[in-house]
Each structure stands twice: as C-alpha cells, then as structure tokens.
Motif scaffolding. Sequence first.
Motif, PDB file in Angstrom:
ATOM      1  N   ARG A  69      84.960  34.209  96.569  1.00  0.00           N
ATOM      2  CA  ARG A  69      84.489  33.631  95.437  1.00  0.00           C
ATOM      3  C   ARG A  69      84.560  31.950  95.285  1.00  0.00           C
ATOM      4  O   ARG A  69      83.915  31.504  94.558  1.00  0.00           O
ATOM      5  N   ASP A  70      85.246  31.377  96.263  1.00  0.00           N
ATOM      6  CA  ASP A  70      85.253  30.067  96.350  1.00  0.00           C
ATOM      7  C   ASP A  70      83.757  29.422  96.742  1.00  0.00           C
ATOM      8  O   ASP A  70      83.553  28.657  96.311  1.00  0.00           O
ATOM      9  N   VAL A  71      83.337  30.204  97.648  1.00  0.00           N
ATOM     10  CA  VAL A  71      81.800  29.972  98.394  1.00  0.00           C
ATOM     11  C   VAL A  71      80.925  29.999  97.066  1.00  0.00           C
ATOM     12  O   VAL A  71      79.990  29.046  96.897  1.00  0.00           O
ATOM     13  N   ILE A  72      80.963  31.146  96.406  1.00  0.00           N
ATOM     14  CA  ILE A  72      80.101  31.273  95.176  1.00  0.00           C
ATOM     15  C   ILE A  72      80.421  30.214  94.020  1.00  0.00           C
ATOM     16  O   ILE A  72      79.382  29.607  93.682  1.00  0.00           O
ATOM     17  N   ALA A  73      81.450  29.612  93.967  1.00  0.00           N
ATOM     18  CA  ALA A  73      81.885  28.668  93.085  1.00  0.00           C
ATOM     19  C   ALA A  73      81.154  27.207  93.574  1.00  0.00           C
ATOM     20  O   ALA A  73      80.580  26.464  92.709  1.00  0.00           O
ATOM     21  N   VAL A  74      81.301  26.971  94.798  1.00  0.00           N
ATOM     22  CA  VAL A  74      80.839  25.629  95.379  1.00  0.00           C
ATOM     23  C   VAL A  74      79.258  25.667  95.004  1.00  0.00           C
ATOM     24  O   VAL A  74      78.636  24.680  94.777  1.00  0.00           O
ATOM     25  N   LYS A  75      78.561  26.929  95.455  1.00  0.00           N
ATOM     26  CA  LYS A  75      77.177  26.954  95.221  1.00  0.00           C
ATOM     27  C   LYS A  75      76.623  26.820  93.903  1.00  0.00           C
ATOM     28  O   LYS A  75      75.766  26.229  93.542  1.00  0.00           O
TER      29      LYS A  75
ATOM     30  N   PRO B  78      72.719  34.163 106.065  1.00  0.00           N
ATOM     31  CA  PRO B  78      72.735  35.479 105.276  1.00  0.00           C
ATOM     32  C   PRO B  78      73.699  35.671 104.421  1.00  0.00           C
ATOM     33  O   PRO B  78      75.018  35.193 104.754  1.00  0.00           O
ATOM     34  N   PRO B  79      73.952  36.456 103.533  1.00  0.00           N
ATOM     35  CA  PRO B  79      74.962  36.861 102.647  1.00  0.00           C
ATOM     36  C   PRO B  79      76.126  37.437 103.467  1.00  0.00           C
ATOM     37  O   PRO B  79      76.012  38.196 104.577  1.00  0.00           O
ATOM     38  N   MET B  80      77.501  37.128 103.027  1.00  0.00           N
ATOM     39  CA  MET B  80      78.407  37.619 104.019  1.00  0.00           C
ATOM     40  C   MET B  80      78.831  39.327 103.611  1.00  0.00           C
ATOM     41  O   MET B  80      78.617  39.534 102.289  1.00  0.00           O
ATOM     42  N   THR B  81      78.912  39.739 104.240  1.00  0.00           N
ATOM     43  CA  THR B  81      79.195  41.403 104.337  1.00  0.00           C
ATOM     44  C   THR B  81      80.485  41.685 105.083  1.00  0.00           C
ATOM     45  O   THR B  81      80.731  41.154 106.008  1.00  0.00           O
ATOM     46  N   GLY B  82      80.819  43.084 105.080  1.00  0.00           N
ATOM     47  CA  GLY B  82      81.859  43.695 105.760  1.00  0.00           C
ATOM     48  C   GLY B  82      83.515  43.094 105.320  1.00  0.00           C
ATOM     49  O   GLY B  82      83.555  42.582 104.407  1.00  0.00           O
ATOM     50  N   GLY B  83      84.332  43.536 106.286  1.00  0.00           N
ATOM     51  CA  GLY B  83      85.764  43.256 105.946  1.00  0.00           C
ATOM     52  C   GLY B  83      86.311  42.183 106.442  1.00  0.00           C
ATOM     53  O   GLY B  83      87.626  41.805 105.915  1.00  0.00           O
ATOM     54  N   GLY B  84      85.661  41.343 107.017  1.00  0.00           N
ATOM     55  CA  GLY B  84      86.103  40.170 107.981  1.00  0.00           C
ATOM     56  C   GLY B  84      86.392  38.979 107.024  1.00  0.00           C
ATOM     57  O   GLY B  84      85.857  39.059 105.888  1.00  0.00           O
ATOM     58  N   LYS B  85      87.207  38.263 107.296  1.00  0.00           N
ATOM     59  CA  LYS B  85      87.234  36.881 106.481  1.00  0.00           C
ATOM     60  C   LYS B  85      86.222  36.014 106.477  1.00  0.00           C
ATOM     61  O   LYS B  85      85.464  35.996 107.755  1.00  0.00           O
ATOM     62  N   GLY B  86      85.718  35.403 105.648  1.00  0.00           N
ATOM     63  CA  GLY B  86      84.511  34.513 105.630  1.00  0.00           C
ATOM     64  C   GLY B  86      84.850  33.147 105.377  1.00  0.00           C
ATOM     65  O   GLY B  86      84.874  32.138 105.466  1.00  0.00           O
TER      66      GLY B  86
ATOM     67  N   MET C  32      76.063  32.969  91.892  1.00  0.00           N
ATOM     68  CA  MET C  32      75.237  33.728  91.334  1.00  0.00           C
ATOM     69  C   MET C  32      74.157  34.238  92.201  1.00  0.00           C
ATOM     70  O   MET C  32      73.520  33.447  93.094  1.00  0.00           O
ATOM     71  N   PRO C  33      73.809  35.544  92.365  1.00  0.00           N
ATOM     72  CA  PRO C  33      72.587  35.917  93.545  1.00  0.00           C
ATOM     73  C   PRO C  33      71.314  35.703  92.906  1.00  0.00           C
ATOM     74  O   PRO C  33      71.081  35.473  91.783  1.00  0.00           O
ATOM     75  N   ILE C  34      70.376  35.352  93.692  1.00  0.00           N
ATOM     76  CA  ILE C  34      68.855  34.876  93.561  1.00  0.00           C
ATOM     77  C   ILE C  34      68.458  36.221  92.630  1.00  0.00           C
ATOM     78  O   ILE C  34      67.657  35.895  91.717  1.00  0.00           O
ATOM     79  N   CYS C  35      69.055  37.652  92.693  1.00  0.00           N
ATOM     80  CA  CYS C  35      68.483  38.485  91.835  1.00  0.00           C
ATOM     81  C   CYS C  35      68.610  38.367  90.521  1.00  0.00           C
ATOM     82  O   CYS C  35      68.153  38.870  89.493  1.00  0.00           O
ATOM     83  N   GLY C  36      69.753  37.313  90.081  1.00  0.00           N
ATOM     84  CA  GLY C  36      69.937  37.215  88.622  1.00  0.00           C
ATOM     85  C   GLY C  36      71.133  38.420  88.231  1.00  0.00           C
ATOM     86  O   GLY C  36      71.635  38.294  86.907  1.00  0.00           O
TER      87      GLY C  36
ATOM     88  N   MET D  44      83.642  38.851  95.832  1.00  0.00           N
ATOM     89  CA  MET D  44      82.661  38.985  94.540  1.00  0.00           C
ATOM     90  C   MET D  44      81.661  39.805  95.211  1.00  0.00           C
ATOM     91  O   MET D  44      81.021  39.506  96.080  1.00  0.00           O
ATOM     92  N   LYS D  45      81.002  40.744  94.254  1.00  0.00           N
ATOM     93  CA  LYS D  45      79.880  41.630  94.708  1.00  0.00           C
ATOM     94  C   LYS D  45      78.805  41.668  93.672  1.00  0.00           C
ATOM     95  O   LYS D  45      79.430  42.323  92.565  1.00  0.00           O
TER      96      LYS D  45
END
Length: 61
Positions: A27-33, A53-61, A1-5, A16-17
């Motif tokens: 989505r897996d990174v978000i789930a772990v957090k 920093p938040p991951m952005t762009g088209g590359g794999k993260g 979940m983003p800090i902005c809520g 996810m965005k």
Amino acid sequence: MPICGGKLSPNGYRRMKCRKCNLEQDRDVIAVKNLLRRYQMDVGASPVHSENPPMTGGGKG
C-alpha cells in the motif's frame, strides 16, 4: 491505482489488489505512485510509467 482503472481492495497485511487486472502491491508503494501522479498533474509534467512488473506472490516487496 492500476492502469486498468479498477479499484484496489485490501489483500493481506499492507497489501492491496485489483480484482480487475490482479495488480498486487504494498500500500505504501501505491501511495507514492499516486502522490507522484498528482504532483505531475499539478506541474504539467508528463507521467512516468514504472518499468517494473507488478509485485505478486507472498514475499515482502
């Protein structure tokens, strides 16, 4: 979940965005957090904020 809520929406394969703050992550990174935050709430530990920093762009993260 983003800090902005804001709510996360699917944004491509396994991504996810947040439309409110533009946070974009796998989505897996978000789930772990989310699991870590729930665990910390259960045991009364202080939350750990990511230094990355938040991951952005088209590359794999």
